[in-house]
Design a protein around this motif. Sequence first.
Motif, mmCIF file in Angstrom:
data_model
loop_
_atom_site.group_PDB
_atom_site.id
_atom_site.type_symbol
_atom_site.label_atom_id
_atom_site.label_comp_id
_atom_site.label_asym_id
_atom_site.label_seq_id
_atom_site.Cartn_x
_atom_site.Cartn_y
_atom_site.Cartn_z
ATOM 1 N N ARG A 10 0.926 -1.138 -0.065
ATOM 2 C CA ARG A 10 0.087 -0.027 -0.005
ATOM 3 C C ARG A 10 1.119 1.063 -0.077
ATOM 4 N NH1 ARG A 10 -5.584 -0.603 1.375
ATOM 5 N NH2 ARG A 10 -5.349 1.536 1.781
ATOM 6 N N GLU A 11 1.996 1.270 0.759
ATOM 7 C CA GLU A 11 2.744 2.416 0.833
ATOM 8 C C GLU A 11 3.519 2.794 -0.477
ATOM 9 O OE1 GLU A 11 5.623 1.323 4.065
ATOM 10 O OE2 GLU A 11 4.077 2.052 5.447
ATOM 11 N N LEU A 12 4.107 1.626 -1.176
ATOM 12 C CA LEU A 12 4.443 1.690 -2.486
ATOM 13 C C LEU A 12 3.449 2.331 -3.431
ATOM 14 C CD1 LEU A 12 6.797 -1.705 -2.738
ATOM 15 C CD2 LEU A 12 7.419 0.872 -2.630
ATOM 16 N N LEU A 13 2.185 1.849 -3.431
ATOM 17 C CA LEU A 13 1.232 2.050 -4.395
ATOM 18 C C LEU A 13 1.133 3.902 -4.038
ATOM 19 C CD1 LEU A 13 -0.117 0.758 -6.851
ATOM 20 C CD2 LEU A 13 -1.984 0.458 -5.028
ATOM 21 N N GLY A 14 1.178 4.159 -2.927
ATOM 22 C CA GLY A 14 0.831 5.516 -2.385
ATOM 23 C C GLY A 14 2.034 6.288 -2.675
ATOM 24 N N HIS A 15 3.026 5.900 -2.969
ATOM 25 C CA HIS A 15 4.181 6.388 -3.470
ATOM 26 C C HIS A 15 4.013 7.218 -4.836
ATOM 27 C CE1 HIS A 15 8.601 7.769 -3.609
ATOM 28 N NE2 HIS A 15 8.660 7.156 -4.993
ATOM 29 N N LEU A 16 3.267 6.601 -5.603
ATOM 30 C CA LEU A 16 2.913 7.074 -6.921
ATOM 31 C C LEU A 16 2.278 8.747 -7.100
ATOM 32 C CD1 LEU A 16 1.666 4.103 -8.834
ATOM 33 C CD2 LEU A 16 3.667 4.887 -9.180
ATOM 34 N N ARG A 29 8.757 9.340 -12.969
ATOM 35 C CA ARG A 29 10.057 9.037 -12.187
ATOM 36 C C ARG A 29 9.535 8.090 -10.987
ATOM 37 N NH1 ARG A 29 11.027 11.594 -7.778
ATOM 38 N NH2 ARG A 29 10.031 13.474 -8.583
ATOM 39 N N LEU A 30 8.364 8.539 -10.215
ATOM 40 C CA LEU A 30 7.857 7.915 -9.036
ATOM 41 C C LEU A 30 7.533 6.553 -9.337
ATOM 42 C CD1 LEU A 30 5.744 10.941 -7.906
ATOM 43 C CD2 LEU A 30 7.508 9.848 -6.443
ATOM 44 N N TYR A 31 6.757 6.163 -10.486
ATOM 45 C CA TYR A 31 6.594 4.917 -10.861
ATOM 46 C C TYR A 31 7.649 3.964 -11.226
ATOM 47 C CZ TYR A 31 3.293 1.363 -12.537
ATOM 48 O OH TYR A 31 2.621 0.120 -12.712
ATOM 49 N N GLU A 32 8.811 4.557 -11.803
ATOM 50 C CA GLU A 32 9.992 3.679 -11.744
ATOM 51 C C GLU A 32 10.800 3.467 -10.414
ATOM 52 O OE1 GLU A 32 10.911 2.337 -14.596
ATOM 53 O OE2 GLU A 32 9.375 3.000 -15.490
ATOM 54 N N GLU A 33 10.611 4.345 -9.519
ATOM 55 C CA GLU A 33 11.104 4.036 -7.963
ATOM 56 C C GLU A 33 10.459 3.187 -7.593
ATOM 57 O OE1 GLU A 33 12.605 8.766 -7.651
ATOM 58 O OE2 GLU A 33 10.780 8.095 -6.289
ATOM 59 N N VAL A 34 8.967 2.739 -7.665
ATOM 60 C CA VAL A 34 8.282 1.706 -7.182
ATOM 61 C C VAL A 34 8.773 0.410 -7.878
ATOM 62 C CG1 VAL A 34 6.053 0.641 -7.093
ATOM 63 C CG2 VAL A 34 6.331 3.154 -6.584
ATOM 64 N N LEU A 35 8.967 0.601 -9.101
ATOM 65 C CA LEU A 35 9.369 -0.654 -9.918
ATOM 66 C C LEU A 35 10.766 -1.165 -9.662
ATOM 67 C CD1 LEU A 35 7.592 0.168 -13.376
ATOM 68 C CD2 LEU A 35 6.950 -1.406 -11.375
ATOM 69 N N ALA A 36 11.610 -0.136 -9.371
ATOM 70 C CA ALA A 36 12.900 -0.483 -8.935
ATOM 71 C C ALA A 36 13.177 -1.682 -7.861
ATOM 72 C CB ALA A 36 13.769 0.561 -8.720
ATOM 73 N N ASN A 37 12.092 -1.857 -7.068
ATOM 74 C CA ASN A 37 11.924 -2.757 -5.932
ATOM 75 C C ASN A 37 11.999 -4.117 -6.160
ATOM 76 O OD1 ASN A 37 11.336 -1.255 -3.158
ATOM 77 N ND2 ASN A 37 10.647 -0.021 -4.779
ATOM 78 N N PHE A 38 11.553 -4.153 -7.302
ATOM 79 C CA PHE A 38 11.632 -5.853 -7.963
ATOM 80 C C PHE A 38 12.467 -6.047 -8.871
ATOM 81 C CE2 PHE A 38 7.575 -3.558 -7.454
ATOM 82 C CZ PHE A 38 7.041 -4.196 -6.136
ATOM 83 N N MET A 80 2.684 6.365 -18.096
ATOM 84 C CA MET A 80 4.191 6.009 -17.488
ATOM 85 C C MET A 80 4.208 4.427 -17.199
ATOM 86 S SD MET A 80 2.692 7.135 -13.419
ATOM 87 C CE MET A 80 1.245 6.417 -12.795
ATOM 88 N N GLY A 81 5.416 4.024 -16.711
ATOM 89 C CA GLY A 81 5.680 2.668 -16.433
ATOM 90 C C GLY A 81 6.445 2.378 -17.913
ATOM 91 N N SER A 82 7.167 0.817 -17.831
ATOM 92 C CA SER A 82 8.025 0.676 -18.613
ATOM 93 C C SER A 82 8.419 -0.768 -18.724
ATOM 94 C CB SER A 82 9.366 1.404 -18.422
ATOM 95 O OG SER A 82 10.077 0.962 -17.377
#
Length: 301
Positions: A10-16, A29-38, A80-82
């Motif tokens: 939930r926190e990662l989704l909220g980061h967007l 940028r925010l979405y890529e920061e979330v995706l960088a966790n994986f 966004m997203g990649s």
Amino acid sequence: MTSPELTRARELLGHLVSEPEATMDDFRRLYEEVLANFEVPADGVVEAVDADGVPSYWVSAQGADQDKVVLLVHGGGFCMGSATGYQEFGYRISKASGARVLVVDYRLAPENPFPAPMDDVVTAYRWARQQPGVSSVAFVGDSAGGNLVVAALVKLRDDGDVAPSAAVACSPLVDLAGEGSSLTERAHLDPLPAATLVQAMGGAYLAGKDPKDTPLASPLYADLQGLPPIRVLTGTHEGLHDDAIRLAEKLRDAGVDVELEIGEEMIHIWPLFSFLPQAQDSTDRLGAFLHKHLASSPAQV
């Protein structure tokens, strides 16, 4: 009680939406920061390819059948997203389905509004089908990617292409008119302001077109007859809950083979969050769905 893993998701989704004055570049940028966790595990194989002009990645888990392909279409509100950020999800889909995965980097709105992103998905599908030895191809898409998957199915049907074996739509955003009751009724449960994002990013994708008059952009309003088997996922704690429910109902009414999974207390695109036990369980189930239909499809050229 909410688990630590779900709290983190939930926190990662909220980061967007953590920067109130965010520009489109900020959202990206925010979405890529979330995706960088994986990150793709060490046994994953990743290869950059040009899918007839569409930048993409082949992603394979160990032992994946090279003849079976899953086309993965990332989410991100069309804007966004990649494919780079979705490689890890592609790896898990490959492992669960036994197929190799083509993660597609379609063009983004608002620079490239409808139909450019959908056209890229269709182009990548046609390219994948033409690769030597490929016998069957399926789709997976989440959020806006789920929209693009359903729209691509309709487009491919109308154009007379060989049909995909199956498709999976995770938390699909398929009603750009934003008429789902859950956008307001479940807003207090959702880490994302879904109604606002549908209006803003969906509007950027539509570029002035009316969603109900543009069914390939807003496929809840499309003719869905004759589509391949589809598995639809939605969570009870997401504003887009009703998009998925209405899509599944319309597919059933059109005679399509539909499976619907409703994740209790799950948030938008929860299968993406690899550390979440429910995400792995859902990925295993969608992988089994894909494996069954990829294996049962006759080889076609």
